[in-house]
Design an enzyme around this catalytic site. Sequence first.
Site, mmCIF file in Angstrom:
data_model
loop_
_atom_site.group_PDB
_atom_site.id
_atom_site.type_symbol
_atom_site.label_atom_id
_atom_site.label_comp_id
_atom_site.label_asym_id
_atom_site.label_seq_id
_atom_site.Cartn_x
_atom_site.Cartn_y
_atom_site.Cartn_z
ATOM 1 N N HIS A 183 10.667 -3.265 15.045
ATOM 2 C CA HIS A 183 11.238 -3.583 16.066
ATOM 3 C C HIS A 183 11.747 -2.359 16.735
ATOM 4 C CE1 HIS A 183 10.646 -8.017 15.428
ATOM 5 N NE2 HIS A 183 11.166 -7.613 14.338
ATOM 6 N N SER A 304 8.012 24.386 29.455
ATOM 7 C CA SER A 304 7.843 23.888 30.991
ATOM 8 C C SER A 304 7.969 25.079 32.138
ATOM 9 C CB SER A 304 9.057 22.935 31.168
ATOM 10 O OG SER A 304 9.122 22.672 32.580
ATOM 11 N N LYS A 310 13.084 23.723 27.961
ATOM 12 C CA LYS A 310 11.990 22.577 27.410
ATOM 13 C C LYS A 310 11.376 23.288 26.141
ATOM 14 C CE LYS A 310 11.351 18.883 28.373
ATOM 15 N NZ LYS A 310 10.635 17.998 29.746
ATOM 16 N N GLU A 317 1.146 14.573 22.163
ATOM 17 C CA GLU A 317 0.920 13.656 23.401
ATOM 18 C C GLU A 317 -0.658 13.789 23.464
ATOM 19 O OE1 GLU A 317 4.336 14.194 26.480
ATOM 20 O OE2 GLU A 317 3.771 16.120 25.621
#
Length: 500
Positions: A183, A304, A310, A317
């Site tokens: 979970h 970024s 970043k 992804e």
Amino acid sequence: MSNDPIKMWSGRFREPLDRTFEQWQRSFPFDWRLLPQEVAASKAHAQTIAAAGILTPDELDRTLAGLTRVGERAINWSNRISATSGQIDYETSDEQIGAAIVASAPQAEDIHHFVELELTKELGTLALKLHTGRSRNEQIATDMRLFVRESIDSTLRGLERWIDALISLAESAGTAVMPSYTHLQRAEPVLIAHWLLAYVSMAERDHSRLLDARARMNFCPLGSGAVAGATLTLDRNIAAAALKFEAPTPNSMDATSDRDFAIEFTQCLCILGLHISRFAEELTLYSTAEFGFIDLPERFSTGSSAMPQKKNPDLTELLRGKCGRLAGAATTLTIIVKGLPLAYNKDLQEGQEPVFDAADTIAGILSVLPSFTKALRFRLDTMKLAATSGYLNAMAAATYLTHKGVPFRKAHEIVGNAVRFALEKGVELDELSQDDLESFSPEFGPDFRHAIALQATIDCHNVIGGTATAQVQQALLRAGERAKKRTHPGRTSVAEAPHA
Ligand code: ARG
């Protein structure tokens, strides 16, 4: 009369084709990439009809040589994925090659027509004999099987590299620990190697699923004709052997119209994609400041353009995103075939692009995944801290009580009470005093702290498939042995197969 010498079928037509419809129905803009397969299948068919006396030995030689020349332009494409490193040559894009080929033959309806036109340039009317005793319906069924078989083989090689990378990462993790989750809440400590071996198990099943699919599809449709079987008595074993198929397909209607081999292939890739996507998702999470388990390798991360601080996990992804395409391909194919009456229907032409897309997508994924996996480095201290705080030893604590004869349900409640008490005090279970512990159960003895220490919490899972150190060492050894033994058929591409 619309007799068009360039067309394959204009004899019975009075009217020329609507120009827009003609362009719209062509498959050559995408099936050009079946050139190596079409050439190989055509060579195999030439051998078959030569054995039946349709081509003389000299005509056969000239036909095979002509087909080789037509196919030569395929060599660069099929060699773009290196067999040893799995790297793709991105210097020349498929689009560039395809655009050039397609532009070179604006009149070609599909890859079969293209080869016929090119061969006619090479051989004159002799080229027109090649279509004796065959149909495009069996040709496309054969080409697609060859394509899928090759893609299975390169996927198997890529998967083997990923499995090797996972195993070597697991080896170097040694006995380092991390929390496991259910979970997405911290559950019990596990060895990092145990977590990595979970993905080895998934990848091994993907490997065997693809091998199963390969064995089921490895039959040759050539000789099936348009629907009812070739109109000549051909020895179908000749083509089947030349193309390294197991045997000829047993039913002409099935062979020309089913695409279950392609559906199964994309579904196998879809499942493999699910596994890769879960791995990618975990790494994406673990690389966040909130988890801090992984420092993503810079050479596989991006920045970024807006926020200077970043470092983004684009690779994981994209892995996650691309796996969605694999699921899409499987769905598209399934729905194209659903409800088609036997046998061939032109709808099947729409089934090619999802197969190509799935094959390209998995090739791309597997060109980066193994080296990325190898480059991963864990923040072992952070992982250990996460594994040793937050009562991940509560289940081991309850098990301790069961060894003292307390029924597990009761033990669960006692430890639950102790956890609540410890939470209120802001301490871990092993920081409770002996008096506090005894207030929950007289069975808590002086050996309790040892029983819930990290090592014991790991090693109490001493079952096959458990995270105990000795079990994981064994599992790792066995995974390494399986990896060494793992082989699969068809390591050479069909474009290189010796037919001539
Ligand atoms: N381009 C066609 C396809 O991909 C080849 C088969 C055409 N057969 C036919 N009967 N029109 O399906």
